[in-house]
Design a protein around this motif. Structure first.
Motif, PDB file in Angstrom:
ATOM      1  N   THR A  18     -50.607  15.503 -10.477  1.00 20.10           N
ATOM      2  CA  THR A  18     -50.907  14.852  -9.200  1.00 20.10           C
ATOM      3  C   THR A  18     -49.977  13.675  -8.962  1.00 20.10           C
ATOM      4  N   ALA A  19     -49.822  12.833  -9.978  1.00 19.92           N
ATOM      5  CA  ALA A  19     -48.970  11.641  -9.847  1.00 19.92           C
ATOM      6  C   ALA A  19     -47.520  12.025  -9.556  1.00 19.92           C
ATOM      7  N   VAL A  20     -47.025  13.047 -10.243  1.00 16.16           N
ATOM      8  CA  VAL A  20     -45.639  13.479 -10.036  1.00 16.16           C
ATOM      9  C   VAL A  20     -45.479  14.117  -8.655  1.00 16.16           C
ATOM     10  N   GLY A  21     -46.488  14.864  -8.222  1.00 17.26           N
ATOM     11  CA  GLY A  21     -46.467  15.439  -6.873  1.00 17.26           C
ATOM     12  C   GLY A  21     -46.396  14.347  -5.814  1.00 17.26           C
ATOM     13  N   GLU A  22     -47.174  13.285  -6.017  1.00 16.35           N
ATOM     14  CA  GLU A  22     -47.175  12.153  -5.082  1.00 16.35           C
ATOM     15  C   GLU A  22     -45.845  11.404  -5.152  1.00 16.35           C
ATOM     16  N   LEU A  23     -45.279  11.324  -6.353  1.00 15.64           N
ATOM     17  CA  LEU A  23     -43.964  10.711  -6.526  1.00 15.64           C
ATOM     18  C   LEU A  23     -42.923  11.462  -5.685  1.00 15.64           C
ATOM     19  N   GLU A  24     -42.975  12.785  -5.749  1.00 16.61           N
ATOM     20  CA  GLU A  24     -42.012  13.615  -5.008  1.00 16.61           C
ATOM     21  C   GLU A  24     -42.189  13.452  -3.495  1.00 16.61           C
ATOM     22  N   GLU A  25     -43.445  13.324  -3.052  1.00 18.28           N
ATOM     23  CA  GLU A  25     -43.696  13.085  -1.621  1.00 18.28           C
ATOM     24  C   GLU A  25     -43.117  11.733  -1.209  1.00 18.28           C
ATOM     25  N   SER A  26     -43.295  10.719  -2.068  1.00 17.66           N
ATOM     26  CA  SER A  26     -42.769   9.378  -1.790  1.00 17.66           C
ATOM     27  C   SER A  26     -41.238   9.387  -1.769  1.00 17.66           C
ATOM     28  N   LEU A  27     -40.661  10.219  -2.616  1.00 19.73           N
ATOM     29  CA  LEU A  27     -39.196  10.341  -2.661  1.00 19.73           C
ATOM     30  C   LEU A  27     -38.688  10.888  -1.325  1.00 19.73           C
ATOM     31  N   ALA A  28     -39.386  11.875  -0.785  1.00 18.04           N
ATOM     32  CA  ALA A  28     -39.007  12.453   0.506  1.00 18.04           C
ATOM     33  C   ALA A  28     -39.035  11.388   1.609  1.00 18.04           C
ATOM     34  N   LYS A  29     -39.976  10.432   1.469  1.00 17.94           N
ATOM     35  CA  LYS A  29     -40.104   9.354   2.476  1.00 17.94           C
ATOM     36  C   LYS A  29     -39.272   8.130   2.107  1.00 17.94           C
ATOM     37  N   LYS A  30     -38.596   8.178   0.959  1.00 16.52           N
ATOM     38  CA  LYS A  30     -37.832   7.038   0.442  1.00 16.52           C
ATOM     39  C   LYS A  30     -38.702   5.776   0.318  1.00 16.52           C
ATOM     40  N   ASP A  31     -39.945   5.976  -0.110  1.00 19.72           N
ATOM     41  CA  ASP A  31     -40.873   4.861  -0.328  1.00 19.72           C
ATOM     42  C   ASP A  31     -40.816   4.467  -1.807  1.00 19.72           C
ATOM     43  N   TRP A  32     -39.887   3.553  -2.125  1.00 18.19           N
ATOM     44  CA  TRP A  32     -39.609   3.217  -3.529  1.00 18.19           C
ATOM     45  C   TRP A  32     -40.785   2.539  -4.220  1.00 18.19           C
TER      46      TRP A  32
END
Length: 127
Positions: A18-32
């Motif tokens: 779950t955490a890694v999935g959310e990380l990948e979503e944040s990466l798509a949004k460039k939300d560091w």
């Protein structure tokens, strides 16, 4: 015993996923900032899994009838995968700190490759 250790391990694997999935979503949004939080959570959870005495051996050998020697080998492979996954996450955390998306993508690929077999082991049904 194994009947407590396995649900714990499966739960940790799901939390990491779950955490890694959310990380990948944040990466798509460039939300560091969000990426940092998700990477830290994934890393801490993986650390708990790695350090929780019987969790990895139980996860590795669940529903895999084998000789003791083979069981030892399977457990060693699981430990090696968790270690590599952990290194991938550490590299991801470093990439996030310097906001390097390309480096982060490479680190996540390393993580996914290593964590794949761990995730598969968590999906095995009870015999």
């Amino acid at each position: 015993g194994p009947h407590l250790a396995r649900p714990f391990a499966v739960d940790q694997v799901a939390k990491i996923d779950t955490a890694v999935g959310e990380l990948e979503e944040s990466l798509a949004k460039k939300d560091w900032k969000a990426m940092q939080e998700h990477a830290d959570r994934a890393s801490q959870t993986l650390d708990h899994l790695a350090k929780a005495g019987p969790a990895l051996p139980v996860l590795a050998t669940w529903n895999v009838p084998r000789t003791n020697a083979q069981q030892d080998q399977v457990i060693e492979e699981m430990r090696a995968n968790v270690k590599a996954a952990s290194e991938g996450l550490a590299e991801a955390q470093q990439a996030i700190r310097v906001e390097d998306a390309a480096r982060l993508e490479t680190a996540l690929q390393k993580f996914r490759k290593a964590f794949g077999p761990v995730r598969e082991a968590a999906k095995r049904p009870a015999r």
